[in-house]
Design a protein around this motif. Structure first.
Motif, mmCIF file in Angstrom:
data_model
loop_
_atom_site.group_PDB
_atom_site.id
_atom_site.type_symbol
_atom_site.label_atom_id
_atom_site.label_comp_id
_atom_site.label_asym_id
_atom_site.label_seq_id
_atom_site.Cartn_x
_atom_site.Cartn_y
_atom_site.Cartn_z
ATOM 1 N N GLU A 141 9.944 -13.759 -4.653
ATOM 2 C CA GLU A 141 9.049 -14.582 -3.838
ATOM 3 C C GLU A 141 9.168 -16.068 -4.187
ATOM 4 O O GLU A 141 8.273 -16.844 -3.879
ATOM 5 N N GLY A 142 10.256 -16.450 -4.862
ATOM 6 C CA GLY A 142 10.453 -17.859 -5.214
ATOM 7 C C GLY A 142 9.792 -18.203 -6.530
ATOM 8 O O GLY A 142 9.777 -17.404 -7.462
ATOM 9 N N LYS A 143 9.229 -19.412 -6.608
ATOM 10 C CA LYS A 143 8.597 -19.877 -7.842
ATOM 11 C C LYS A 143 7.195 -20.388 -7.547
ATOM 12 O O LYS A 143 6.916 -20.863 -6.459
ATOM 13 N N ASN A 144 6.343 -20.315 -8.568
ATOM 14 C CA ASN A 144 4.976 -20.825 -8.404
ATOM 15 C C ASN A 144 4.916 -22.287 -8.847
ATOM 16 O O ASN A 144 5.946 -22.899 -9.186
ATOM 17 N N GLU A 145 3.704 -22.856 -8.870
ATOM 18 C CA GLU A 145 3.541 -24.267 -9.227
ATOM 19 C C GLU A 145 3.896 -24.552 -10.689
ATOM 20 O O GLU A 145 4.134 -25.706 -11.054
ATOM 21 N N LEU A 146 3.963 -23.516 -11.541
ATOM 22 C CA LEU A 146 4.362 -23.686 -12.945
ATOM 23 C C LEU A 146 5.858 -23.451 -13.127
ATOM 24 O O LEU A 146 6.329 -23.337 -14.248
ATOM 25 N N ASP A 147 6.601 -23.367 -12.029
ATOM 26 C CA ASP A 147 8.049 -23.140 -12.026
ATOM 27 C C ASP A 147 8.417 -21.778 -12.618
ATOM 28 O O ASP A 147 9.473 -21.617 -13.198
ATOM 29 N N GLN A 148 7.544 -20.800 -12.462
ATOM 30 C CA GLN A 148 7.812 -19.436 -12.913
ATOM 31 C C GLN A 148 8.296 -18.611 -11.728
ATOM 32 O O GLN A 148 7.738 -18.696 -10.639
ATOM 33 N N ALA A 149 9.327 -17.820 -11.954
ATOM 34 C CA ALA A 149 9.822 -16.935 -10.905
ATOM 35 C C ALA A 149 8.772 -15.869 -10.597
ATOM 36 O O ALA A 149 8.083 -15.387 -11.497
ATOM 37 N N ILE A 150 8.657 -15.524 -9.330
ATOM 38 C CA ILE A 150 7.675 -14.528 -8.884
ATOM 39 C C ILE A 150 8.421 -13.351 -8.264
ATOM 40 O O ILE A 150 9.304 -13.532 -7.426
ATOM 41 N N MET A 151 8.054 -12.129 -8.682
ATOM 42 C CA MET A 151 8.586 -10.909 -8.081
ATOM 43 C C MET A 151 7.424 -10.081 -7.560
ATOM 44 O O MET A 151 6.414 -9.934 -8.241
ATOM 45 N N LYS A 152 7.572 -9.584 -6.345
ATOM 46 C CA LYS A 152 6.597 -8.646 -5.799
ATOM 47 C C LYS A 152 7.230 -7.259 -5.850
ATOM 48 O O LYS A 152 8.340 -7.062 -5.354
ATOM 49 N N ILE A 153 6.502 -6.342 -6.456
ATOM 50 C CA ILE A 153 6.955 -4.970 -6.589
ATOM 51 C C ILE A 153 6.192 -4.146 -5.543
ATOM 52 O O ILE A 153 5.017 -3.835 -5.727
ATOM 53 N N TYR A 154 6.842 -3.836 -4.438
ATOM 54 C CA TYR A 154 6.216 -3.067 -3.364
ATOM 55 C C TYR A 154 6.364 -1.572 -3.651
ATOM 56 O O TYR A 154 7.411 -1.132 -4.126
ATOM 57 N N PHE A 155 5.330 -0.814 -3.353
ATOM 58 C CA PHE A 155 5.422 0.640 -3.492
ATOM 59 C C PHE A 155 4.757 1.320 -2.302
ATOM 60 O O PHE A 155 3.734 0.876 -1.807
ATOM 61 N N THR A 156 5.421 2.347 -1.809
ATOM 62 C CA THR A 156 4.869 3.189 -0.757
ATOM 63 C C THR A 156 4.835 4.609 -1.299
ATOM 64 O O THR A 156 5.723 5.018 -2.045
ATOM 65 N N TYR A 157 3.804 5.342 -0.925
ATOM 66 C CA TYR A 157 3.662 6.691 -1.456
ATOM 67 C C TYR A 157 3.080 7.613 -0.402
ATOM 68 O O TYR A 157 2.475 7.173 0.576
ATOM 69 N N SER A 158 3.301 8.887 -0.613
ATOM 70 C CA SER A 158 2.718 9.914 0.229
ATOM 71 C C SER A 158 2.306 11.054 -0.691
ATOM 72 O O SER A 158 3.073 11.461 -1.562
ATOM 73 N N ILE A 159 1.095 11.543 -0.493
ATOM 74 C CA ILE A 159 0.633 12.665 -1.321
ATOM 75 C C ILE A 159 0.528 13.944 -0.505
ATOM 76 O O ILE A 159 0.010 14.957 -0.983
ATOM 77 N N GLY A 160 1.028 13.931 0.702
ATOM 78 C CA GLY A 160 1.134 15.132 1.520
ATOM 79 C C GLY A 160 -0.168 15.894 1.670
ATOM 80 O O GLY A 160 -1.208 15.336 2.004
ATOM 81 N N LYS A 161 -0.113 17.190 1.411
ATOM 82 C CA LYS A 161 -1.269 18.068 1.589
ATOM 83 C C LYS A 161 -2.398 17.770 0.604
ATOM 84 O O LYS A 161 -3.525 18.183 0.815
ATOM 85 N N LEU A 162 -2.102 17.049 -0.469
ATOM 86 C CA LEU A 162 -3.153 16.698 -1.427
ATOM 87 C C LEU A 162 -4.175 15.747 -0.810
ATOM 88 O O LEU A 162 -5.273 15.594 -1.338
ATOM 89 N N ALA A 163 -3.830 15.114 0.302
ATOM 90 C CA ALA A 163 -4.746 14.170 0.949
ATOM 91 C C ALA A 163 -6.003 14.867 1.461
ATOM 92 O O ALA A 163 -7.053 14.244 1.575
ATOM 93 N N SER A 164 -5.904 16.155 1.742
ATOM 94 C CA SER A 164 -7.066 16.873 2.263
ATOM 95 C C SER A 164 -7.962 17.426 1.160
ATOM 96 O O SER A 164 -9.009 17.991 1.437
ATOM 97 N N ARG A 165 -7.560 17.266 -0.096
ATOM 98 C CA ARG A 165 -8.357 17.770 -1.216
ATOM 99 C C ARG A 165 -9.114 16.636 -1.896
ATOM 100 O O ARG A 165 -8.769 15.472 -1.766
ATOM 101 N N LYS A 166 -10.125 16.993 -2.659
ATOM 102 C CA LYS A 166 -10.836 16.003 -3.480
ATOM 103 C C LYS A 166 -9.839 15.539 -4.543
ATOM 104 O O LYS A 166 -9.245 16.345 -5.247
#
Length: 169
Positions: A39-64
């Motif tokens: 994601e470039g650099k911030n105002e302190l000149d630090q490199a920024i990384m965004k760690i995206y995650f997608t997930y699916s819990i399938g049939k567990l979604a219907s349980r508590k």
């Protein structure tokens, strides 16, 4: 006699194909996928990384259920925040905390808001490069989700890596 044997063989083949197809289709129900974006650099000149995650819990979604997430990273990187898509949109970023000796941080996922009707969800964590170390050619980050449903915990994990030369320059 040959017709009976052919019938039995055909029945066994149909059952085998059905079981293989069910196994393949059920594989995609529970999954976690992690990617990183510079994601470039911030105002302190630090490199920024965004760690995206997608997930699916399938049939567990219907349980508590209860879902805990954990983000881990390479030396030199520090967590800043994370965000979860809730009710279809990203809301506010929340802070991720870690001490200097830690290389991971945990967070809770409020399942009723963060999971859609099909049991899917997504989010991201933001890391900044505090101590650039050019001797390490690459860095990595990973996400672990612990989904507890009906007193059984399922653990999902995935990670990604990137070349430091691209991020530092």
């Amino acid at each position: 006699m040959a017709i009976i044997i052919m019938g039995i063989v055909l029945f066994i083949c149909v059952i085998t194909v059905a079981l293989v197809l069910m196994k393949k289709l059920s594989k995609n129900e529970i999954m976690l996928e992690v990617t990183a974006t510079s994601e470039g650099k911030n105002e302190l000149d630090q490199a920024i990384m965004k760690i995206y995650f997608t997930y699916s819990i399938g049939k567990l979604a219907s349980r508590k259920r209860q879902i805990l997430g954990s983000v881990e990273w390479s030396d030199g990187w520090m967590p800043v925040s994370y965000n979860l898509k809730e009710n279809g949109v990203y809301r506010e970023e929340r802070l991720l905390y870690a001490t200097k000796n830690q290389s991971y941080s945990t967070f809770e996922i409020h399942a009723p808001n963060a999971i859609d009707d099909q049991g899917r969800g997504e989010g991201y964590a933001v890391l900044v490069l505090e101590n650039p170390d050019i001797s390490h050619r690459s860095s990595r980050a990973g996400v672990i989700l612990a989904v507890t449903a009906n007193m059984i915990t399922y653990q999902l994990s995935d990670s990604t890596s990137w070349h430091n030369e691209v991020v530092i320059n």
